[in-house]
Write a protein that holds these residues in place. Structure first.
Motif, PDB file in Angstrom:
ATOM      1  N   SER B  91       8.633  10.515  -1.237  1.00 38.71           N
ATOM      2  CA  SER B  91       8.859  10.234  -2.664  1.00 38.71           C
ATOM      3  C   SER B  91       7.756   9.345  -3.244  1.00 38.71           C
ATOM      4  N   PHE B  92       6.595   9.391  -2.640  1.00 32.51           N
ATOM      5  CA  PHE B  92       5.369   8.738  -3.125  1.00 32.51           C
ATOM      6  C   PHE B  92       5.433   7.209  -3.101  1.00 32.51           C
ATOM      7  N   ASN B  93       6.562   6.660  -3.622  1.00 34.81           N
ATOM      8  CA  ASN B  93       6.712   5.200  -3.656  1.00 34.81           C
ATOM      9  C   ASN B  93       5.541   4.488  -4.327  1.00 34.81           C
ATOM     10  N   LEU B  94       5.182   5.000  -5.501  1.00 33.59           N
ATOM     11  CA  LEU B  94       4.205   4.266  -6.307  1.00 33.59           C
ATOM     12  C   LEU B  94       4.981   3.257  -7.147  1.00 33.59           C
ATOM     13  N   ILE B  95       4.329   2.165  -7.540  1.00 34.35           N
ATOM     14  CA  ILE B  95       5.006   1.181  -8.380  1.00 34.35           C
ATOM     15  C   ILE B  95       4.881   1.638  -9.834  1.00 34.35           C
ATOM     16  N   SER B  96       6.054   1.815 -10.451  1.00 31.72           N
ATOM     17  CA  SER B  96       6.095   2.561 -11.706  1.00 31.72           C
ATOM     18  C   SER B  96       5.351   1.876 -12.857  1.00 31.72           C
ATOM     19  N   PHE B  97       5.306   0.543 -12.836  1.00 28.05           N
ATOM     20  CA  PHE B  97       4.668  -0.109 -13.987  1.00 28.05           C
ATOM     21  C   PHE B  97       3.197  -0.449 -13.741  1.00 28.05           C
ATOM     22  N   LYS B  98       2.677   0.092 -12.656  1.00 29.75           N
ATOM     23  CA  LYS B  98       1.248  -0.083 -12.406  1.00 29.75           C
ATOM     24  C   LYS B  98       0.560   1.266 -12.525  1.00 29.75           C
ATOM     25  N   ASN B  99      -0.641   1.276 -13.065  1.00 35.20           N
ATOM     26  CA  ASN B  99      -1.339   2.555 -13.180  1.00 35.20           C
ATOM     27  C   ASN B  99      -1.916   2.957 -11.830  1.00 35.20           C
ATOM     28  N   ALA B 100      -2.465   4.153 -11.786  1.00 41.69           N
ATOM     29  CA  ALA B 100      -2.936   4.706 -10.515  1.00 41.69           C
ATOM     30  C   ALA B 100      -3.902   3.751  -9.829  1.00 41.69           C
ATOM     31  N   LEU B 101      -4.841   3.245 -10.599  1.00 42.33           N
ATOM     32  CA  LEU B 101      -5.857   2.358 -10.029  1.00 42.33           C
ATOM     33  C   LEU B 101      -5.221   1.107  -9.413  1.00 42.33           C
ATOM     34  N   GLU B 102      -4.302   0.505 -10.150  1.00 45.10           N
ATOM     35  CA  GLU B 102      -3.660  -0.720  -9.658  1.00 45.10           C
ATOM     36  C   GLU B 102      -2.817  -0.439  -8.420  1.00 45.10           C
ATOM     37  N   ASN B 103      -2.166   0.727  -8.409  1.00 49.72           N
ATOM     38  CA  ASN B 103      -1.388   1.103  -7.235  1.00 49.72           C
ATOM     39  C   ASN B 103      -2.276   1.225  -6.003  1.00 49.72           C
ATOM     40  N   VAL B 104      -3.400   1.867  -6.192  1.00 40.91           N
ATOM     41  CA  VAL B 104      -4.296   2.064  -5.057  1.00 40.91           C
ATOM     42  C   VAL B 104      -4.854   0.720  -4.580  1.00 40.91           C
ATOM     43  N   ALA B 105      -5.101  -0.168  -5.527  1.00 34.50           N
ATOM     44  CA  ALA B 105      -5.743  -1.448  -5.192  1.00 34.50           C
ATOM     45  C   ALA B 105      -4.785  -2.448  -4.542  1.00 34.50           C
ATOM     46  N   LEU B 106      -3.473  -2.201  -4.689  1.00 35.04           N
ATOM     47  CA  LEU B 106      -2.483  -3.204  -4.264  1.00 35.04           C
ATOM     48  C   LEU B 106      -2.633  -3.715  -2.819  1.00 35.04           C
ATOM     49  N   PRO B 107      -2.832  -2.849  -1.827  1.00 32.02           N
ATOM     50  CA  PRO B 107      -2.953  -3.385  -0.452  1.00 32.02           C
ATOM     51  C   PRO B 107      -4.088  -4.403  -0.315  1.00 32.02           C
ATOM     52  N   LEU B 108      -5.151  -4.208  -1.093  1.00 29.04           N
ATOM     53  CA  LEU B 108      -6.270  -5.156  -1.003  1.00 29.04           C
ATOM     54  C   LEU B 108      -5.906  -6.503  -1.626  1.00 29.04           C
TER      55      LEU B 108
END
Ligand SMILES: Nc1ncnc2c1ncn2[C@@H]1O[C@H](COP(=O)(O)OP(=O)(O)OP(=O)(O)O)[C@@H](O)[C@H]1O
Ligand SMILES: [Mg+2]
Lengths: 418, 239
Positions: B91-108
């Motif tokens: 189910s992807f588990n992206l954070i809904s209020f963050k855009n794609a870029l911010e989602n990708v950057a989160l682990p860093l």
């Protein structure tokens, strides 16, 4: 175990996240914030009112030296050594002269003599209803009289029975208008006195309708003989217990001198202003404590509210928190996030409550600032600083339990529910 | 890279104890591309969660990169996950209020990389996924395939050693599924170990090794039955 990482207060990401959740839950955040704002608002109003009342009363005390002791003659209520009750005690110059010899701890001392009957005061064709007090020079200190022109009554006036007068600002305005009253004559019961000084008094308008005369002159001219109506003195000490002991000593001396029972409370009246001041201040301390208890109670209610809301927020964000943990978020970073949000809501809404409260107090202050019983009801800077600390602290407390719950969320559990 | 020795896991719900993993012995080498199959409830997700240090196990041992993973603090687990493992979920588990870029950057972010730098890196990874133009879109503006590619970019950004994907194509149509599998293949070719849990045979056949779970045990690897007697003794031991 889990250290709180609040260090990174200025981390844009954290603020962005807090802003995002707040944006997503506007109504709920508003309601929570409102309860905190209301708590602080009430606290400010209560504290401000308390201060206003206190300032008002303190202002009244400002009229006179706070550590003075006043003596008035009364009427005996007990028979004593063959003397009947209901005997009037009279103070004389002798009492005034002897007292300092017996009671050595007196710093300043004055008597007051009032001209018997109705007093008419006039200058040229202008009349006015003013009152006259016939006093010693030390009266100036005891009554906190401020000379603005000329001088006060002095020893020489008394010794030489000079016919001089010191008049209040309102007397000057009433009788002399734009004229300079110094050196002019003022007529009191048809006797002319030379005006040597003009004064103001912080005790209010009424105090400035007084005229001071040298007591010796007045006793002679107005047929007072050696009679005095009142004795006022300032002790060397400012310690309440010592002034109480001194008042007792004075009473004992007067009882012996005027032959009345020391336990007779009506023979003479002793008013110890320091003691009364102390009592009033104690009362205000009580009011202050009461206000703080209520105020803290209101704030605690606010904290519980914020805590509850944060609990719901955490529950709603379970999945998100699970994702974060799977991606490498430590429990302490999750805790920091929740606590920071709680502090943000509490502080922000708390400040709104504070600004509104202070604003209202300022308004009241500008409308009723000069009334006697309610003066300058502002909350001080100290209170504002204390409130800030209180708010941040409250935010942390409110966030603590929800944050711990958030930190305990297990990613597998969070990621499973769909 | 990954080694399980006699791994056991039970779930306790109320007074019931559900024995899910009943002695898994498995070694996965660095750079393998593996799929795990098995019927529903056979313990695939459980095994994957243990591999990802999202869950603990009861008995046996689990080595990740020759490190024994057992009873570690949440903090340590989080750190290891961040360093070694990338997750991709059904189910992807992206954070809904963050855009794609911010989602990708989160682990860093959890590696304390500066905002500017991690956004730069995240953009690189999005570009690799062909999503450069979508960087500033919110998850709900993306298609399923796009979301999964964002999630994959996110799993890769920390340069993990292992990618764990639990039914990554479960919510995607066939052609998108194949595209995603191509991405996993490319990732694998760069040297990263990839483990995919799936129900679909055609997805599994795009991996290099198929591990079949049955009733909490490994039934077969690439169709070869794992010693049936061994399976039977294990069952009788742990009833
Ligand atoms: N947290 C849990 N508590 C209790 N039981 C659980 C928990 N997680 C999984 N289970 C149970 O353990 C068994 C194995 O679950 P698991 O998720 O590993 O299966 P799966 O092979 O992934 O199945 P699916 O293909 O349906 O995803 C199932 O019976 C499930 O109900
Ligand atoms: Mg599963």
């Amino acid at each position: 175990m889990s250290k709180l990482k609040l260090v990174n207060m200025f981390d844009i990401d954290k603020w962005q996240e807090i802003f995002n959740t707040i944006k997503k839950n506007k109504l709920r955040t508003f309601l929570t914030g409102f309860s905190v704002a209301w708590g602080i608002f009430m606290l400010i109003i209560l504290l401000g009112s308390g201060n206003g009342l206190q300032n008002g009363v303190e202002y009244q005390f400002r009229d006179d030296a706070t550590n003075s002791i006043w003596l008035y003659p009364g009427t005996t209520s007990k028979s004593y050594k063959g003397l009947q009750a209901n005997r009037r005690i009279k103070f004389t110059n002798q009492d005034f002269d002897n007292l300092p010899h017996k009671i050595t701890a007196i710093k300043d001392m004055t008597a007051r003599f009032y001209i018997p009957g109705k007093v008419n005061v006039s200058y040229k064709n202008d009349y006015g209803a003013f009152s006259v007090r016939c006093v010693h020079p030390a009266h100036q200190v005891i009554e906190n009289t401020h000379i603005i022109e000329g001088r006060y009554i002095n020893e020489k006036d008394l010794n030489e029975f000079r016919k001089v007068a010191v008049i209040g600002k309102n007397v000057k305005e009433g009788l002399y208008k734009d004229e300079n009253p110094i050196g002019k004559y003022i007529r009191i019961n048809n006797i002319e006195f030379k005006v040597v000084g003009v004064f103001t008094d912080s005790g209010g308008e009424e105090e400035m309708r007084n005229i001071y005369l040298p007591i010796s002159t007045a006793q002679k001219i107005f047929n007072g003989q050696n009679r005095i109506n009142q004795i006022m003195l300032i002790p060397k000490t400012e310690n309440v217990e010592e002034t109480k002991a001194m008042a007792q000593k004075i009473k004992k001396y007067m009882a012996k001198k005027h032959k009345f029972d020391v336990t007779d409370d009506n023979a003479i009246f002793i008013r110890n202003n320091l003691e009364e001041y102390q009592n009033v201040m104690m009362m205000f301390l009580g009011i202050d404590i009461f206000i703080w208890v209520i105020g803290i109670g209101t704030i605690i209610a606010g904290i519980v509210g914020v805590s509850n809301i944060m609990m719901i927020v955490v529950k709603e964000r379970t999945k998100e928190i699970g994702i974060r943990k799977a991606l490498g978020a430590s429990p302490s970073s999750i805790m920091g996030l929740v606590i920071l949000e709680s502090v943000a809501i509490t502080s922000f809404s708390g400040y709104i409550g504070m600004v509104l409260g202070v604003g209202l107090m300022e308004l009241v202050s500008s409308l009723a600032g000069n009334s006697v019983f309610f003066r300058n009801p502002q909350a001080s800077i100290g209170i504002a600083v204390a409130a800030t600390i209180l708010l941040v602290f409250s935010g942390i407390v409110a966030g603590l339990f929800p944050a711990r719950r958030a930190a305990k969320i297990r990613p597998i559990v969070a990621l499973r529910d769909e | 890279m990954i080694r399980f020795e006699n791994l056991h896991k039970s779930y306790i719900t109320g007074s019931n104890k559900l024995h899910v993993l009943k002695g898994i012995n498995l070694e996965i080498k660095e750079g393998e591309l593996i799929s795990i199959m098995g019927s529903s409830g056979s313990g695939k997700s459980t095994l994957l969660n243990i591999t990802g240090i999202l869950d603990n196990y009861d008995e046996g041992s689990y080595y990740l990169d020759n490190m024994l993973i057992s009873n570690m603090s949440e903090k340590k687990a989080a750190m290891l996950r961040n360093k070694y493992i990338g997750f991709v979920f059904q189910s992807f588990n992206l954070i809904s209020f963050k855009n794609a870029l911010e989602n990708v950057a989160l682990p860093l972010y959890y590696q304390k990389v500066s905002r500017k730098k991690r956004n730069l890196i995240a953009m690189e990874y999005l570009e690799k996924m062909g999503l450069k133009e979508w960087a500033h879109h919110m998850p709900n503006e993306l298609s399923g395939g796009q979301k999964q590619r964002v999630a994959i970019a996110r799993s890769l950004i920390t340069r993990p050693k292992v990618i764990l994907a639990d039914e990554p194509t479960g919510a995607l149509d066939t052609s998108t599924s194949y595209e995603v599998m191509e991405i996993f293949k490319e990732i694998n070719q760069s040297g990263i170990t990839v483990i995919i849990v799936t129900h679909e045979d055609d997805i599994a056949h795009r991996t290099n090794k198929i591990i079949r779970l049955r009733d909490g045990l490994i039934e077969s690897i690439n169709g070869e039955l794992v010693n049936p007697e061994f399976v039977e003794t294990e069952i009788s031991e742990h009833v």
